[in-house]
Design a protein around this motif. Structure first.
Motif, PDB file in Angstrom:
ATOM      1  N   HIS A  56       0.834  -1.201   0.000  1.00 55.41           N
ATOM      2  CA  HIS A  56       0.000   0.000   0.000  1.00 55.41           C
ATOM      3  C   HIS A  56       0.875   1.261   0.000  1.00 55.41           C
ATOM      4  O   HIS A  56       0.541   2.264  -0.625  1.00 55.41           O
ATOM      5  CB  HIS A  56      -0.881   0.046   1.256  1.00 55.41           C
ATOM      6  CG  HIS A  56      -1.876  -1.061   1.357  1.00 55.41           C
ATOM      7  ND1 HIS A  56      -1.789  -2.048   2.303  1.00 55.41           N
ATOM      8  CD2 HIS A  56      -2.987  -1.343   0.615  1.00 55.41           C
ATOM      9  CE1 HIS A  56      -2.813  -2.895   2.160  1.00 55.41           C
ATOM     10  NE2 HIS A  56      -3.541  -2.484   1.142  1.00 55.41           N
ATOM     11  N   ARG A  82      -1.075  -1.913   7.391  1.00 58.61           N
ATOM     12  CA  ARG A  82      -0.891  -1.759   5.953  1.00 58.61           C
ATOM     13  C   ARG A  82       0.330  -2.543   5.484  1.00 58.61           C
ATOM     14  O   ARG A  82       1.243  -2.814   6.260  1.00 58.61           O
ATOM     15  CB  ARG A  82      -0.691  -0.273   5.596  1.00 58.61           C
ATOM     16  CG  ARG A  82      -1.699   0.665   6.221  1.00 58.61           C
ATOM     17  CD  ARG A  82      -3.075   0.512   5.615  1.00 58.61           C
ATOM     18  NE  ARG A  82      -4.020   1.435   6.235  1.00 58.61           N
ATOM     19  CZ  ARG A  82      -5.303   1.516   5.919  1.00 58.61           C
ATOM     20  NH1 ARG A  82      -5.799   0.742   4.971  1.00 58.61           N
ATOM     21  NH2 ARG A  82      -6.104   2.370   6.525  1.00 58.61           N
ATOM     22  N   SER A 124      -0.316   3.062  -3.243  1.00 63.84           N
ATOM     23  CA  SER A 124      -1.049   4.326  -3.232  1.00 63.84           C
ATOM     24  C   SER A 124      -0.171   5.538  -2.978  1.00 63.84           C
ATOM     25  O   SER A 124      -0.426   6.617  -3.515  1.00 63.84           O
ATOM     26  CB  SER A 124      -2.142   4.286  -2.162  1.00 63.84           C
ATOM     27  OG  SER A 124      -3.075   3.260  -2.417  1.00 63.84           O
ATOM     28  N   ILE A 394      -4.262   6.677   1.213  1.00 64.48           N
ATOM     29  CA  ILE A 394      -4.805   5.623   0.352  1.00 64.48           C
ATOM     30  C   ILE A 394      -6.135   6.062  -0.246  1.00 64.48           C
ATOM     31  O   ILE A 394      -6.410   5.854  -1.435  1.00 64.48           O
ATOM     32  CB  ILE A 394      -4.955   4.313   1.155  1.00 64.48           C
ATOM     33  CG1 ILE A 394      -3.563   3.743   1.486  1.00 64.48           C
ATOM     34  CG2 ILE A 394      -5.778   3.285   0.387  1.00 64.48           C
ATOM     35  CD1 ILE A 394      -3.578   2.597   2.470  1.00 64.48           C
TER      36      ILE A 394
END
Length: 443
Positions: A56, A82, A124, A394
């Motif tokens: 992520h 994450r 992200s 994100i």
């Protein structure tokens, strides 16, 4: 830590299985055109690992990954839910980075291909820990990602804030005071792009409400800077006065030099080496233990004063009128409102400590602590704020993609980790471990 598999045959077999899917995923964020596959097997191995793990967030060092800076962020990485990786120009040594359980680390020098970021469907945001020219290259390569200026701690040094963060989508700051540094410097960055999450908390450091006995001193001078105009270190000018304060029994001083001490000016390293070392030093290693052991800090204007503030204990900055611009600079900040300023040229440390024995700045210091740490009273509180910031980045990336017309259910957006596993039971099990971050590939 993440284990490494370096079997070339395994890498080749996995590549042959996933190559068709990677062809769909490898599309330039700048042009929308297909991206060429890497030619060498090692780059293919690292691309496979990265895309299967599908992080992520990537924490980015534009230069060599600095362990002293990683020490600040490691607890937050380990506590996060994450999927996080580290990305740097180079690693200090080959192999997994110590202390990063299930957190893969990649470096461009070791063959990590920049195209891997295009195929990682969940990637992200990139959070940059240092200001380096390489950051701009990544920002150009990944226009579809969220770019965050993270830095590595809160400091009043002029080198800690500049116009560069305005180029990022967001800037992590400690609190409103941190934001004001940029505003006062006329840096054009909207305040809604500044994300206050409190200063980073050193894991396992304890807060105490007990009043200091001023008998166990931790001396943590900063390094000599990259130029004379950035040299805030007191080691050469005031180190001897601090060493003279201790008597080895009722008063003990423990030196914690900055990791960069002596890199520009070798005589600073010599001074640090010759600083008297108490017998107890061998038992008190590591920042958290040293913070907890001490009952006050002597340090220069630097990130360590912000970190130590979490303990609630007194802080002293050695600064003399004879220091010229440094004296004027330090006294131009708000540090003097909650940190003691000791003129080491005018009086001994012992005499100064006796004068502040009642700790008159205690209430102001605790109020500043509450503000600087955004009300966090424990590392868990601070970690939760960091986790919320990651969630925000994100979500910002999702909004960015939706504004571009991205379709979440299109075939090309199915992450590699959700594609069919290899038929071989051995390879299938290996892929599952790569997806979990237990294993990384290299050839």
């Amino acid at each position: 830590m993440t284990d490494t598999i370096e079997d070339k045959d395994i890498v080749q077999r996995l590549w042959e299985h996933y190559e068709p899917a990677l062809t769909e995923l490898l599309v330039s964020q700048r042009t929308g055109a297909p991206v060429s596959m890497p030619a060498d097997l090692n780059s293919k191995a690292q691309l496979l690992s990265f895309v299967l793990y599908d992080p992520h967030i990537a924490l980015v060092w534009g230069d060599e990954l600095a362990y002293s800076q990683l020490e600040i962020w490691r607890p937050y990485i380990l506590a996060s839910k994450r999927r996080i990786v580290t990305l740097s120009r180079a690693l200090k040594r080959e192999g997994p980075v110590p202390g990063l359980k299930r957190t893969p680390s990649y470096s461009f020098k070791a063959g990590f291909p920049i195209s891997a970021g295009y195929a990682a469907s969940s990637l992200s945001a990139l959070i940059y820990i240092t200001d380096k020219n390489e950051n701009l290259g990544l920002m150009r390569a990944y226009p579809g990602l969220i770019h965050v200026c993270g830095h590595h701690g809160d400091s009043e040094k002029h080198s800690s804030f500049s116009r560069l963060p305005a180029a990022y989508d967001f800037l992590l700051v400690a609190d409103a005071h941190s934001m004001m540094r940029y505003i006062r410097s006329d840096i054009h960055m909207a305040t809604n792009r500044m994300i206050p999450i409190g200063n980073t908390v050193v894991a396992d450091v304890e807060f105490t409400e007990e009043r200091s006995e001023f008998s166990r001193l931790l001396y943590a001078p900063t390094f000599e800077g990259y130029s004379d105009s950035a040299n805030f270190s007191s080691l050469k000018s005031g180190g001897a006065s601090i060493a003279a304060w201790q008597d080895g029994t009722s008063r003990i001083a423990l030196l914690r030099p900055h990791p960069g001490t002596g890199k520009r000016l070798p005589d600073y390293r010599t001074i640090a080496t010759e600083f008297p070392k108490p017998a107890i030093a061998s038992e008190i290693k590591g920042k958290a233990k040293q913070f907890n052991w001490s009952d006050f800090l002597v340090a220069d204007i630097s990130g360590v004063t912000s970190e130590y503030l979490f303990t609630g204990k007194p802080i002293v900055i050695p600064i003399s009128e004879s220091d010229g611009w440094k004296h004027d600079y330090v006294n131009g900040t708000n540090l003097k409102d909650y940190i003691y300023m000791w003129d080491y040229k005018k009086e001994s440390l012992n005499h100064f400590v006796q004068a502040i024995k009642s700790d008159p700045l205690r209430d102001a210091r605790l109020a500043r602590r509450s503000s600087l740490y955004a009300g966090a009273k424990t590392f868990a509180d601070s970690s939760a704020l960091f986790e919320q910031a990651l969630g925000y980045f994100i979500q910002a990336h999702r909004w960015h993609r939706l504004r571009q017309g991205a379709q979440a259910d299109s075939a090309g957006n199915v992450p590699l980790r959700r594609r069919p596993l290899p038929k071989s039971a051995e390879l299938s099990e290996l892929v599952k471990n790569i997806i979990k971050g237990k294993v990384a590939l290299k050839a």
